[in-house]
Design a protein around this motif. Structure first.
Motif, PDB file in Angstrom:
ATOM      1  N   ILE A  25     -12.508 -44.345  49.070  1.00  0.00           N
ATOM      2  CA  ILE A  25     -11.169 -44.898  48.904  1.00  0.00           C
ATOM      3  C   ILE A  25     -10.971 -45.568  47.548  1.00  0.00           C
ATOM      4  O   ILE A  25      -9.869 -45.581  47.005  1.00  0.00           O
ATOM      5  CB  ILE A  25     -10.861 -45.894  50.050  1.00  0.00           C
TER       6      ILE A  25
ATOM      7  N   GLY B 166      -9.707 -41.616  46.990  1.00  0.00           N
ATOM      8  CA  GLY B 166      -8.440 -42.341  46.968  1.00  0.00           C
ATOM      9  C   GLY B 166      -7.562 -41.924  45.814  1.00  0.00           C
ATOM     10  O   GLY B 166      -6.335 -41.791  45.957  1.00  0.00           O
TER      11      GLY B 166
ATOM     12  N   TRP C  32      -3.695 -40.449  45.935  1.00  0.00           N
ATOM     13  CA  TRP C  32      -2.620 -41.140  45.206  1.00  0.00           C
ATOM     14  C   TRP C  32      -1.995 -40.239  44.147  1.00  0.00           C
ATOM     15  O   TRP C  32      -0.774 -40.152  44.023  1.00  0.00           O
ATOM     16  CB  TRP C  32      -3.195 -42.411  44.581  1.00  0.00           C
TER      17      TRP C  32
ATOM     18  N   ALA D  93      -6.393 -40.960  53.590  1.00  0.00           N
ATOM     19  CA  ALA D  93      -5.807 -41.827  52.568  1.00  0.00           C
ATOM     20  C   ALA D  93      -4.377 -41.419  52.254  1.00  0.00           C
ATOM     21  O   ALA D  93      -3.510 -42.273  52.035  1.00  0.00           O
ATOM     22  CB  ALA D  93      -6.654 -41.779  51.292  1.00  0.00           C
TER      23      ALA D  93
ATOM     24  N   ILE E 187      -1.125 -44.012  52.075  1.00  0.00           N
ATOM     25  CA  ILE E 187      -0.490 -44.236  50.775  1.00  0.00           C
ATOM     26  C   ILE E 187       0.957 -43.772  50.806  1.00  0.00           C
ATOM     27  O   ILE E 187       1.847 -44.421  50.243  1.00  0.00           O
ATOM     28  CB  ILE E 187      -1.284 -43.525  49.662  1.00  0.00           C
TER      29      ILE E 187
ATOM     30  N   MET F  21      -4.559 -49.726  44.477  1.00  0.00           N
ATOM     31  CA  MET F  21      -5.435 -49.622  45.640  1.00  0.00           C
ATOM     32  C   MET F  21      -6.192 -50.920  45.918  1.00  0.00           C
ATOM     33  O   MET F  21      -6.406 -51.279  47.087  1.00  0.00           O
ATOM     34  CB  MET F  21      -6.425 -48.467  45.450  1.00  0.00           C
TER      35      MET F  21
ATOM     36  N   TRP G 153      -4.071 -53.225  48.032  1.00  0.00           N
ATOM     37  CA  TRP G 153      -3.841 -52.619  49.345  1.00  0.00           C
ATOM     38  C   TRP G 153      -5.069 -52.758  50.229  1.00  0.00           C
ATOM     39  O   TRP G 153      -4.961 -53.092  51.408  1.00  0.00           O
ATOM     40  CB  TRP G 153      -3.512 -51.132  49.183  1.00  0.00           C
TER      41      TRP G 153
ATOM     42  N   VAL H 216      -4.558 -50.639  53.682  1.00  0.00           N
ATOM     43  CA  VAL H 216      -5.245 -49.354  53.729  1.00  0.00           C
ATOM     44  C   VAL H 216      -6.596 -49.563  54.399  1.00  0.00           C
ATOM     45  O   VAL H 216      -7.328 -50.497  54.063  1.00  0.00           O
ATOM     46  CB  VAL H 216      -5.435 -48.758  52.313  1.00  0.00           C
TER      47      VAL H 216
END
Length: 340
Positions: free
Chosen positions: A128, A133, A137, A164, A168, A298, A301, A307
């Motif tokens: 992540i 991740g 994204w 993920a 997101i 990230m 989050w 997340v």
């Protein structure tokens, strides 16, 4: 644990279809003394990833194929145990690309010092907080140009990237997320753990039929964004329900990675024209300049619990091939890693 030798796994044959243990061998390599500005690292976790299957073939791709008789590479995270680099002190946590081995060594420039985050395992830098991740994204923000209110469909949604993507997408304003996974346990995980609005079990019925039932084919009732990790019938399903102007981020096609022949194209490819769709394939190499932007988003989050992530962990470098084969069979939830 001695660190003056390294147990490594090498590719010795190019798989024909599904890889087997006969395509690999395990060797022990004696490591030389460190030269100037070099480090030796005891790996804590190594990554196995679907893209590695493609690199086992001697075909044109975005990166050269793995060389026969040489140690496999990939993402890894570990601790510096010896160093001649002022920027890489003993004990520092580092990420690098010398996976499929227990001890890594080389020029310090190939090892990036990262932060120890309380309560977060170092393996997160392989998932992540790392390429996984970032891929999710980047695919949403750059390739699919996600907009507030979009409906998003994700194939392979219980995997490392897919799990993920769903989270997101919601954080970036998606109005509805739909994910596919194999089996009722994984499908429940999609909604209960990752916040998907709808989970579809592709093993229960044809995915195209399920996606049509979950959305519709009338413009405005379908999907706006498709994040593809699977290809094949899932891509056909997405093409069937795209709204006009829909966008697809084409990340992978794991359904075809072990096929020996050419897979037929989607039978509804004409929808690309009539619905003014955009499908955009990508790899992250050309976009690494955006990694700081991803990390800035990230980090908070993850710290705030917006997340969550899961890992499937296999223990021991000697079990790396098994971990890879399990990954290709879909036996993982979240990121598959090997603990050293």
């Amino acid at each position: 644990m001695p660190t003056n030798s390294s147990t490594q796994i090498q590719l010795v044959a190019r798989p024909d279809g599904w890889p087997t243990h006969d395509d690999f061998r395990t060797v022990t390599v004696d490591l030389p003394e460190l030269g100037a500005d070099e480090v030796r690292v005891q790996n804590e976790f190594i990554s196995v990833d679907p893209y590695m299957r493609g690199r086992m073939n001697d075909v044109r791709s975005y990166v050269p194929p793995f060389a026969l008789g040489e140690t496999m590479t990939g993402a890894a995270v570990g601790r510096v145990v010896e160093s001649t680099s002022d920027a890489h002190p003993v004990g520092a946590l580092v990420t690098h690309q010398q996976a499929w081995r227990d001890v890594a060594q080389g020029p310090a420039a190939g090892f990036r010092v990262v932060e120890d985050i309380p309560g977060v395992p170092s393996s997160a830098y392989l998932g992540i907080l790392g390429v996984t991740g970032f891929t999710a994204w980047l695919g949403l923000t750059e390739m699919a140009a996600l907009r507030s209110g979009d409906v998003v469909f994700v194939s392979g949604a219980a995997g490392a990237v897919g799990s993920a993507v769903g989270q997101i997408a919601k954080l970036l304003g998606a109005s509805r997320t739909i994910g596919s996974a194999g089996g009722p346990e994984k499908v429940a995980h999609l909604t209960d753990r990752y916040g998907y609005d709808v989970g579809l079990d592709y093993r229960a019925a044809p995915i195209r039929e399920q996606l049509v039932a979950a959305t519709g084919t009338t413009n405005g009732d379908g999907i706006d964004v498709y994040f593809d990790n699977v290809g094949g019938d899932h891509l056909e399903a997405a093409l069937e329900v795209f709204n006009d102007g829909g966008r697809g981020a084409i990340c992978g096609a794991i359904s075809a990675y072990n096929e020996t022949g050419r897979a037929p194209g989607p039978d509804n490819i004409g929808n690309l024209i009539t619905r003014a769709l955009t499908l955009r394939g990508f790899t992250i190499g050309a976009y690494l300049d955006r990694f700081p932007e991803f990390a800035a988003a990230m980090g908070p989050w993850l710290a705030e619990g917006d997340v969550v992530f899961d890992e499937t962990v296999r223990d021991g470098v000697e079990n790396t091939v098994d971990a890879f084969l399990d990954l290709m069979r879909g036996a993982n939830t979240g990121k598959m890693v090997v603990a050293i």
